[in-house]
Scaffold this motif. Sequence first.
Motif, short mmCIF file in Angstrom:
data_model
loop_
_atom_site.label_atom_id
_atom_site.label_comp_id
_atom_site.label_asym_id
_atom_site.label_seq_id
_atom_site.Cartn_x
_atom_site.Cartn_y
_atom_site.Cartn_z
N UNK A 191 -16.52 -1.01 -20.06
CA UNK A 191 -17.08 -1.32 -21.37
C UNK A 191 -17.78 -0.08 -21.93
N UNK A 192 -17.06 0.65 -22.77
CA UNK A 192 -17.57 1.91 -23.31
C UNK A 192 -18.81 1.68 -24.16
N UNK A 193 -18.79 0.63 -24.97
CA UNK A 193 -19.93 0.35 -25.85
C UNK A 193 -21.18 0.01 -25.05
N UNK A 194 -21.02 -0.78 -23.99
CA UNK A 194 -22.15 -1.14 -23.13
C UNK A 194 -22.73 0.10 -22.46
N UNK A 195 -21.86 0.98 -22.00
CA UNK A 195 -22.28 2.22 -21.36
C UNK A 195 -23.01 3.13 -22.34
#
Length: 243
Positions: A191-195
């Motif tokens: 999850x790029x956005x979460x990271x």
Amino acid sequence: LPAWGERAIAISDAVATDLQENHRVHSNRIRLVYNGLNLEELVQKFLSYDPVLVRREYGFSEDANVVGIIARLVPDKGHEYLIQSVKMLESEIPSLQLLIVGDGRYRDNLEQLTHRLNLDKRIYFTGNLKDVSKPLAAIDVFAMPAVWREGFGLSIVEAMACQKPVIVTNIWALNTLIQNRVNGILVEPRNVEDLAQAIRLILKDLILKEKIGRAGQETAQKRISLDRMVQEVETVYEEVLRG
């Protein structure tokens, strides 16, 4: 090899579960002994480095916001998601840099991704290093966005011992070491956005950054000391010898 001995040592709760479920080792033969590190030696080396000079060596400015990862360059470690998160944050945090320590078969893929995203000036690949305390001196935040189970997470603990706030994925083994927003930040795998959100939070909330860094160091000192590991392994040996 199957765990055929009279006792089997598991280095994490997740490994203990795996021994039972996948290797048919009965729970009464398993002893949990977390890996140990010579934390005092690691921290002494870490403190011997001047962060400004190390950053300069890697091409980073003194006031850069540096995220670091120390891991083999293989798909399981999730480097690609970390690189993509840097791209997502570059306009919001112009001073953001990424330090990638390690080597492996996936390096060409990651360097090509870096080039495609026009991040060549933001990302530095060191290759393999024997002394990880040096790159740890250069970073503000440690990230390990692994996508598959981790047995222990040695480099995570090394970063924690040096009071670096850590961001790791909410996966097998890592989520038994890290409590979200207590001694680290947990994010969902792939999850790029979460990271990116976690990186943003740590870099902008300096009070939280310091709090997590201190708590992480306390966790490392309590759970990962070399003396504690040696004593617990000796106990297992003595138990076997007594029959």
